[in-house]
Design a protein around this motif. Structure first.
Motif, PDB file in Angstrom:
ATOM      1  N   GLY A 250       4.325  -3.045 -80.058  1.00 16.97           N
ATOM      2  CA  GLY A 250       2.878  -3.041 -79.896  1.00 16.97           C
ATOM      3  C   GLY A 250       2.376  -1.781 -79.215  1.00 16.97           C
ATOM      4  O   GLY A 250       3.128  -0.948 -78.721  1.00 16.97           O
ATOM      5  N   GLY A 251       1.060  -1.657 -79.201  1.00 18.79           N
ATOM      6  CA  GLY A 251       0.419  -0.532 -78.523  1.00 18.79           C
ATOM      7  C   GLY A 251       0.054   0.611 -79.444  1.00 18.79           C
ATOM      8  O   GLY A 251       0.652   0.793 -80.517  1.00 18.79           O
ATOM      9  N   TRP A 252      -0.958   1.383 -79.043  1.00 19.16           N
ATOM     10  CA  TRP A 252      -1.429   2.561 -79.783  1.00 19.16           C
ATOM     11  C   TRP A 252      -1.805   3.608 -78.742  1.00 19.16           C
ATOM     12  O   TRP A 252      -2.794   3.461 -78.030  1.00 19.16           O
ATOM     13  N   THR A 253      -0.998   4.637 -78.638  1.00 17.78           N
ATOM     14  CA  THR A 253      -1.194   5.671 -77.617  1.00 17.78           C
ATOM     15  C   THR A 253      -1.414   7.013 -78.288  1.00 17.78           C
ATOM     16  O   THR A 253      -0.682   7.380 -79.222  1.00 17.78           O
ATOM     17  N   ALA A 254      -2.424   7.746 -77.814  1.00 18.71           N
ATOM     18  CA  ALA A 254      -2.735   9.052 -78.398  1.00 18.71           C
ATOM     19  C   ALA A 254      -3.538   9.878 -77.405  1.00 18.71           C
ATOM     20  O   ALA A 254      -4.171   9.337 -76.483  1.00 18.71           O
ATOM     21  N   ILE A 255      -3.522  11.171 -77.605  1.00 19.84           N
ATOM     22  CA  ILE A 255      -4.340  12.105 -76.818  1.00 19.84           C
ATOM     23  C   ILE A 255      -5.314  12.767 -77.790  1.00 19.84           C
ATOM     24  O   ILE A 255      -4.910  13.288 -78.834  1.00 19.84           O
ATOM     25  N   ILE A 256      -6.607  12.736 -77.446  1.00 21.64           N
ATOM     26  CA  ILE A 256      -7.664  13.041 -78.409  1.00 21.64           C
ATOM     27  C   ILE A 256      -8.571  14.139 -77.879  1.00 21.64           C
ATOM     28  O   ILE A 256      -8.921  14.160 -76.690  1.00 21.64           O
ATOM     29  N   ALA A 257      -8.971  15.055 -78.753  1.00 25.71           N
ATOM     30  CA  ALA A 257      -9.845  16.174 -78.412  1.00 25.71           C
ATOM     31  C   ALA A 257     -11.314  15.752 -78.467  1.00 25.71           C
ATOM     32  O   ALA A 257     -11.651  14.711 -79.049  1.00 25.71           O
ATOM     33  N   PRO A 258     -12.223  16.553 -77.882  1.00 25.49           N
ATOM     34  CA  PRO A 258     -13.651  16.226 -77.927  1.00 25.49           C
ATOM     35  C   PRO A 258     -14.217  16.128 -79.345  1.00 25.49           C
ATOM     36  O   PRO A 258     -15.261  15.497 -79.549  1.00 25.49           O
ATOM     37  N   THR A 259     -13.549  16.713 -80.290  1.00 23.88           N
ATOM     38  CA  THR A 259     -13.970  16.614 -81.686  1.00 23.88           C
ATOM     39  C   THR A 259     -13.583  15.286 -82.324  1.00 23.88           C
ATOM     40  O   THR A 259     -13.953  15.012 -83.466  1.00 23.88           O
ATOM     41  N   GLY A 260     -12.797  14.484 -81.609  1.00 20.07           N
ATOM     42  CA  GLY A 260     -12.281  13.241 -82.168  1.00 20.07           C
ATOM     43  C   GLY A 260     -10.932  13.414 -82.842  1.00 20.07           C
ATOM     44  O   GLY A 260     -10.330  12.431 -83.286  1.00 20.07           O
ATOM     45  N   GLN A 261     -10.437  14.640 -82.912  1.00 16.99           N
ATOM     46  CA  GLN A 261      -9.134  14.883 -83.534  1.00 16.99           C
ATOM     47  C   GLN A 261      -8.000  14.479 -82.593  1.00 16.99           C
ATOM     48  O   GLN A 261      -8.108  14.614 -81.375  1.00 16.99           O
ATOM     49  N   ILE A 262      -6.906  13.999 -83.169  1.00 24.61           N
ATOM     50  CA  ILE A 262      -5.755  13.573 -82.385  1.00 24.61           C
ATOM     51  C   ILE A 262      -4.841  14.772 -82.114  1.00 24.61           C
ATOM     52  O   ILE A 262      -4.380  15.431 -83.042  1.00 24.61           O
ATOM     53  N   LEU A 263      -4.592  15.034 -80.827  1.00 24.05           N
ATOM     54  CA  LEU A 263      -3.752  16.155 -80.424  1.00 24.05           C
ATOM     55  C   LEU A 263      -2.285  15.754 -80.308  1.00 24.05           C
ATOM     56  O   LEU A 263      -1.402  16.590 -80.517  1.00 24.05           O
ATOM     57  N   ALA A 264      -2.036  14.500 -79.934  1.00 27.91           N
ATOM     58  CA  ALA A 264      -0.668  14.006 -79.802  1.00 27.91           C
ATOM     59  C   ALA A 264      -0.652  12.530 -80.155  1.00 27.91           C
ATOM     60  O   ALA A 264      -1.536  11.781 -79.761  1.00 27.91           O
ATOM     61  N   GLY A 265       0.371  12.120 -80.927  1.00 24.57           N
ATOM     62  CA  GLY A 265       0.442  10.735 -81.370  1.00 24.57           C
ATOM     63  C   GLY A 265      -0.239  10.564 -82.721  1.00 24.57           C
ATOM     64  O   GLY A 265      -0.448  11.536 -83.450  1.00 24.57           O
ATOM     65  N   PRO A 266      -0.605   9.341 -83.075  1.00 20.36           N
ATOM     66  CA  PRO A 266      -0.448   8.144 -82.249  1.00 20.36           C
ATOM     67  C   PRO A 266       0.993   7.639 -82.224  1.00 20.36           C
ATOM     68  O   PRO A 266       1.737   7.829 -83.174  1.00 20.36           O
ATOM     69  N   ASN A 267       1.317   6.992 -81.110  1.00 22.15           N
ATOM     70  CA  ASN A 267       2.624   6.358 -80.959  1.00 22.15           C
ATOM     71  C   ASN A 267       2.447   4.854 -80.929  1.00 22.15           C
ATOM     72  O   ASN A 267       1.569   4.334 -80.245  1.00 22.15           O
ATOM     73  N   ARG A 268       3.295   4.151 -81.693  1.00 24.70           N
ATOM     74  CA  ARG A 268       3.251   2.688 -81.743  1.00 24.70           C
ATOM     75  C   ARG A 268       4.643   2.127 -81.450  1.00 24.70           C
ATOM     76  O   ARG A 268       5.647   2.735 -81.777  1.00 24.70           O
ATOM     77  N   ASP A 269       4.654   0.959 -80.832  1.00 28.64           N
ATOM     78  CA  ASP A 269       5.837   0.112 -80.683  1.00 28.64           C
ATOM     79  C   ASP A 269       6.903   0.665 -79.732  1.00 28.64           C
ATOM     80  O   ASP A 269       7.235   0.026 -78.738  1.00 28.64           O
ATOM     81  N   ASP A 270       7.488   1.805 -80.034  1.00 28.97           N
ATOM     82  CA  ASP A 270       8.609   2.311 -79.237  1.00 28.97           C
ATOM     83  C   ASP A 270       8.136   3.029 -77.977  1.00 28.97           C
ATOM     84  O   ASP A 270       7.060   3.640 -77.963  1.00 28.97           O
ATOM     85  N   GLU A 271       8.954   2.970 -76.936  1.00 32.07           N
ATOM     86  CA  GLU A 271       8.631   3.692 -75.713  1.00 32.07           C
ATOM     87  C   GLU A 271       8.673   5.196 -75.967  1.00 32.07           C
ATOM     88  O   GLU A 271       9.569   5.704 -76.649  1.00 32.07           O
ATOM     89  N   ALA A 272       7.702   5.896 -75.404  1.00 27.44           N
ATOM     90  CA  ALA A 272       7.635   7.350 -75.578  1.00 27.44           C
ATOM     91  C   ALA A 272       6.684   7.923 -74.541  1.00 27.44           C
ATOM     92  O   ALA A 272       5.851   7.212 -73.962  1.00 27.44           O
ATOM     93  N   ILE A 273       6.808   9.224 -74.292  1.00 27.01           N
ATOM     94  CA  ILE A 273       5.849   9.957 -73.472  1.00 27.01           C
ATOM     95  C   ILE A 273       5.247  11.046 -74.351  1.00 27.01           C
ATOM     96  O   ILE A 273       5.971  11.920 -74.842  1.00 27.01           O
ATOM     97  N   LEU A 274       3.952  10.976 -74.566  1.00 21.85           N
ATOM     98  CA  LEU A 274       3.258  11.987 -75.364  1.00 21.85           C
ATOM     99  C   LEU A 274       2.770  13.098 -74.450  1.00 21.85           C
ATOM    100  O   LEU A 274       2.251  12.828 -73.361  1.00 21.85           O
ATOM    101  N   HIS A 275       2.912  14.344 -74.898  1.00 24.86           N
ATOM    102  CA  HIS A 275       2.464  15.506 -74.135  1.00 24.86           C
ATOM    103  C   HIS A 275       1.444  16.300 -74.947  1.00 24.86           C
ATOM    104  O   HIS A 275       1.532  16.376 -76.184  1.00 24.86           O
TER     105      HIS A 275
END
Length: 357
Positions: A250-275
């Motif tokens: 489960g889960g949906w992790t991402a890092i997003i720019a002011p434009t709405g674009q995704i800079l890192a991810g999205p990551n689902r289910d597995d453990e991870a560290i997004l940079h």
């Protein structure tokens, strides 16, 4: 040459909580802080109530069935400050990183869904309690107040955050935007692990929509961070082998720019560290189009009123310090209240007297 806009390396932690185990949760948090910092992160963000884990049972059990889980949640929630927060602060200091971590906070007899902030010296510099626990969350958590809507000043920009479905509260989001929020933390649980239809991506879709919309509407970066569930948690809840109720991941992790674009991810289910590295000059690019707290606002038409004051359940009311002269004067025909209000002139030494009719 003009102003130079900062850049900052951030990390979004997508991980499973040691379920209802505060000590193990703090230990895992400190280890993940060190791991994220080793990857260069200067700001490290954890999911909603990462310590001691999200109370999944409120969506799957009756209140009576969940009472034993609540006692464990209560016993493993974090008092602020405490030894637990000291350990997290020490990890932040050692890593020279700012940290935001979701906790279940215990204050007196009530628990709160809290986002806790540490600076890179390990000090607690901010705390946001979820304003309204969502739906059945009200069976375990109390309500926050506006004191947690103030932004946190950092060397790399103005930092704010909201928890889960607070992102549907447009006025709460705009309260942050109107203060000039530049980096936004969106903390959520592993919602997509608790579903009657494992093939459905509804929770993930809603999360993505909310996070990307706030980035564009507020012209800020969004660190959207969610947890996942491990096998031990699923077993503890009594749903081993029943993914139609609760599943691993489960889960949906991402890092997003002011434009709405995704800079890192999205990551689902597995453990991870997004940079990701956030270049705050990108905010200015989008402000050219729309500044929601500036040239794209219409205060002559629409204004927001925010109460940033804490809301204590008790305000001291002090008894008057009566002298024998006061008592004699009252007996001679003067009347007075036995208790002066806290801000009366008596407390500043220039008391007024009332003359009895």
């Amino acid at each position: 040459m003009g102003d130079q806009f900062p850049k900052v390396k951030v990390a979004a932690v997508h991980a499973a909580s040691p379920f209802l185990d505060r000590e193990a949760g703090v230990e895992k948090t400190c280890a993940l802080i060190a791991e994220a910092a080793a990857g260069g992160a200067e700001l490290i963000v954890f999911p909603e109530t990462f310590i001691p884990g999200y109370p999944v049972w409120i969506w799957t059990h009756t209140p009576a069935q969940g009472s034993a889980f609540f006692i464990r949640l209560y016993a493993n929630s974090i008092v602020v400050p405490s030894e637990a927060t000291d350990r997290i602060g020490a990890a932040a200091r050692k890593a020279s990183a700012w940290v935001a971590v979701g906790i279940s906070e215990r204050d007196g007899g009530t628990l709160y869904n809290t986002l806790l902030y540490f600076d890179d010296s390990g000090r607690i510099v901010g705390k946001h309690r979820k304003l309204v626990p969502t739906c059945v969350e009200r069976t375990v958590w109390g309500r926050g107040d506006g004191s947690g809507l103030k932004l946190i000043e950092t060397p790399f920009g103005k930092l704010g955050g909201l928890i889960c479905w607070e992102h549907s509260m447009d006025l709460a989001r705009y309260a942050l935007t109107s203060q000039g929020e530049q980096i936004h933390i969106a903390a959520w649980p592993a919602g997509s692990a608790v579903t009657h239809d494992p093939s459905s991506g509804v929770f993930d879709d809603l999360t993505e929509a909310a996070a990307r919309h706030h980035a564009a509407a507020g012209q800020c970066f969004v660190i959207n961070v969610q947890s996942c569930l491990d096998a031990a948690t699923v077993k503890d809840l009594g749903f081993e082998g029943r993914p139609e109720m609760v599943r691993e991941g489960g889960g949906w992790t991402a890092i997003i720019a002011p434009t709405g674009q995704i800079l890192a991810g999205p990551n689902r289910d597995d453990e991870a560290i997004l940079h990701a590295e956030l270049d705050l000059s990108l905010i200015a690019h989008f402000k050219y189009v729309s500044d929601a707290a500036g040239h794209y606002a219409r205060p002559d038409v629409l204004q927001l009123l925010v109460n940033f004051e804490p809301q204590p359940i008790m305000t001291p009311h002090f008894a008057a310090d009566l002298s024998s002269h006061d008592i004699q004067g009252a007996g001679a025909g003067e009347k007075r209240s036995e208790i002066d209000p806290p801000h009366s002139e008596h407390r500043s030494g220039t008391r007024k007297r009332e003359t009895a009719p």
